[in-house]
Scaffold this motif. Sequence first.
Motif, short mmCIF file in Angstrom:
data_model
loop_
_atom_site.label_atom_id
_atom_site.label_comp_id
_atom_site.label_asym_id
_atom_site.label_seq_id
_atom_site.Cartn_x
_atom_site.Cartn_y
_atom_site.Cartn_z
N SER A 288 0.94 -1.37 0.00
CA SER A 288 0.07 0.07 -0.11
C SER A 288 0.79 1.11 -0.15
O SER A 288 2.04 1.33 0.47
N ILE A 289 0.31 2.45 -0.42
CA ILE A 289 1.01 3.77 -0.35
C ILE A 289 1.42 4.16 1.02
O ILE A 289 2.50 4.42 1.29
N PRO A 290 0.45 3.97 1.95
CA PRO A 290 1.04 4.38 3.62
C PRO A 290 2.43 3.34 3.81
O PRO A 290 3.28 4.20 4.26
N VAL A 291 2.43 2.21 3.47
CA VAL A 291 3.67 1.55 3.70
C VAL A 291 4.78 2.05 2.96
O VAL A 291 6.10 1.91 3.38
N SER A 292 4.41 2.24 1.77
CA SER A 292 5.49 2.58 0.69
C SER A 292 6.29 4.00 1.39
O SER A 292 7.42 4.23 1.19
N LEU A 293 5.43 4.91 1.82
CA LEU A 293 5.75 6.25 2.21
C LEU A 293 6.49 5.90 3.57
O LEU A 293 7.66 6.60 3.73
N GLY A 294 6.18 5.17 4.56
CA GLY A 294 6.86 4.92 5.53
C GLY A 294 8.25 4.20 5.46
O GLY A 294 9.26 4.72 5.93
N VAL A 295 8.28 3.30 4.46
CA VAL A 295 9.77 2.72 4.20
C VAL A 295 10.61 3.72 3.33
O VAL A 295 11.57 3.59 3.86
N ILE A 296 10.00 4.61 2.55
CA ILE A 296 11.09 5.40 1.93
C ILE A 296 11.45 6.45 2.83
O ILE A 296 12.81 6.79 2.94
N CYS A 297 10.67 6.90 3.90
CA CYS A 297 10.95 7.96 4.75
C CYS A 297 12.03 7.47 5.93
O CYS A 297 12.87 7.88 6.22
N ALA A 298 11.63 6.00 6.32
CA ALA A 298 12.49 5.40 7.19
C ALA A 298 13.96 5.36 6.61
O ALA A 298 14.95 5.47 7.33
N VAL A 299 13.99 4.83 5.45
CA VAL A 299 15.37 4.46 4.86
C VAL A 299 16.14 5.85 4.69
O VAL A 299 17.35 5.73 4.84
N LEU A 300 15.50 6.88 4.24
CA LEU A 300 16.18 8.12 4.12
C LEU A 300 16.70 8.77 5.49
O LEU A 300 17.94 9.36 5.58
N ILE A 301 16.04 8.54 6.53
CA ILE A 301 16.21 8.93 8.05
C ILE A 301 17.54 8.24 8.25
O ILE A 301 18.60 8.71 8.76
N VAL A 302 17.24 6.80 8.34
CA VAL A 302 18.53 5.96 8.81
C VAL A 302 19.74 6.34 7.99
O VAL A 302 20.83 6.30 8.54
N THR A 303 19.71 6.27 6.78
CA THR A 303 20.74 6.54 5.66
C THR A 303 21.37 7.94 6.15
O THR A 303 22.67 8.11 6.13
N THR A 304 20.46 9.02 6.55
CA THR A 304 21.30 10.20 6.77
C THR A 304 21.99 10.21 8.13
O THR A 304 23.24 10.58 8.08
N ILE A 305 21.15 9.66 9.03
CA ILE A 305 21.96 9.31 10.39
C ILE A 305 23.35 8.70 10.25
O ILE A 305 24.49 9.26 10.78
N THR A 306 23.28 7.53 9.67
CA THR A 306 24.56 6.71 9.61
C THR A 306 25.73 7.08 9.02
O THR A 306 26.76 7.12 9.08
N SER A 307 25.30 8.03 7.76
CA SER A 307 26.27 8.75 6.89
C SER A 307 27.02 9.77 7.78
O SER A 307 28.13 9.88 7.76
N LEU A 308 26.09 10.65 8.42
CA LEU A 308 26.73 11.66 9.32
C LEU A 308 27.58 10.99 10.31
O LEU A 308 28.70 11.62 10.61
N ARG A 309 27.23 10.14 10.90
CA ARG A 309 28.04 9.34 11.77
C ARG A 309 29.32 8.66 11.36
O ARG A 309 30.44 8.90 11.90
N ALA A 310 29.18 8.12 10.11
CA ALA A 310 30.29 7.60 9.47
C ALA A 310 31.39 8.54 9.19
O ALA A 310 32.67 8.35 8.94
N SER A 311 30.95 9.68 8.74
CA SER A 311 31.88 10.87 8.26
C SER A 311 32.37 11.52 9.28
O SER A 311 33.59 11.85 9.17
N LYS A 312 31.73 11.60 10.64
CA LYS A 312 32.43 12.24 11.91
C LYS A 312 33.35 11.43 12.23
O LYS A 312 34.40 11.71 12.46
N LYS A 313 33.13 9.84 12.27
CA LYS A 313 34.33 8.97 12.86
C LYS A 313 35.45 9.17 11.71
O LYS A 313 36.60 9.02 12.17
#
Length: 328
Positions: A288-313
């Motif tokens: 469904s669209i709600p599931v799609s929207l949730g997955v897309i947002c979750a992936v982007l949030i996690v990717t951004t957080i892990t990217s910034l942490r990796a860059s800082k390290k």
Amino acid sequence: MDVSLNVWALTIVGLCALIAVDFFIGGRKPHAVSIKEAGVWTIVWVALAALFGLGLFVFGGGQASGEFFAGYITEKSLSVDNLFVFVLIMAKFAVPPIYQQRVLMVGVLIALVLRAVFIGAGAAIIANFSWVFYLFGAFLIWTAWKLIQDARSGEEDEEFEENRLLKAVERRVPSTSVYHGTKLFITENGKRLMTPMLVVMLAIGTTDVLFALDSIPAIFGLTQDPYIVFTANAFALMGLRQLYFLIGGLLKKLVHLSYGLSIILGFIGVKLVLHALHESGVSVPEISIPVSLGVICAVLIVTTITSLRASKKQAEAEAADRKDSLGV
């Protein structure tokens, strides 16, 4: 969603009016764009997209609104990948900072027109050949796998390679290597010459076509409504110029972006295949669209957080290595 010709016309006129306002307020006079200016305009374009999505909710219902937001967020996240190439293009053509926003504005408009053609063709194909969903799904899954492979191998494009159209234009049209303000053509010794300003605008606009090859099938995996596909692309692209100046310095810190985009493309590819099977009469669950929207947002949030942490390290490790080499 049944959209009349009048609504299409009003939407296009409205988008043109917004582009004109953007140009006359922030883009008419060449200048180097500050972080503050880019931030304000980024917020404005995101707010306009949100208002449009809410308008769809009021007049078209929750399904249409959800499809728009899912498509907009997907296109926006995929467009960040464009920015890496835009940086390379600006460097290759040595575009002065005061002219970069004009280049991006016209280049993005060219990209929007070309994408509209792609969207029209895609909608026509889907309307007549439902099996094309299998091709779109397989292509997105393959693209996702290729992104992961490139990310794991550490491959990065360090140089911009001109496409065939751009090379053909440069061969056939006499040009000069010197910028003359924002002029696209000049006359020297009675000869009309194309300036680098026009060349780089064409480079931005036509290069986006390559990115449209995965982004257009991706959004058709979320909605088959041409109106929603077009408006989501339009709002995502029109805020791209400001995003370039806002996060240009942060691009190198998004080290996990390719992984995030590959997950999103792979997810939508699977969604397309399931939809194609369902259309063929096979009893399979659809996402469904709600599931799609949730997955897309979750992936982007996690990717951004892990990217910034990796860059800082990585930055901390490099700082420690410098200290050790200096004997501190």
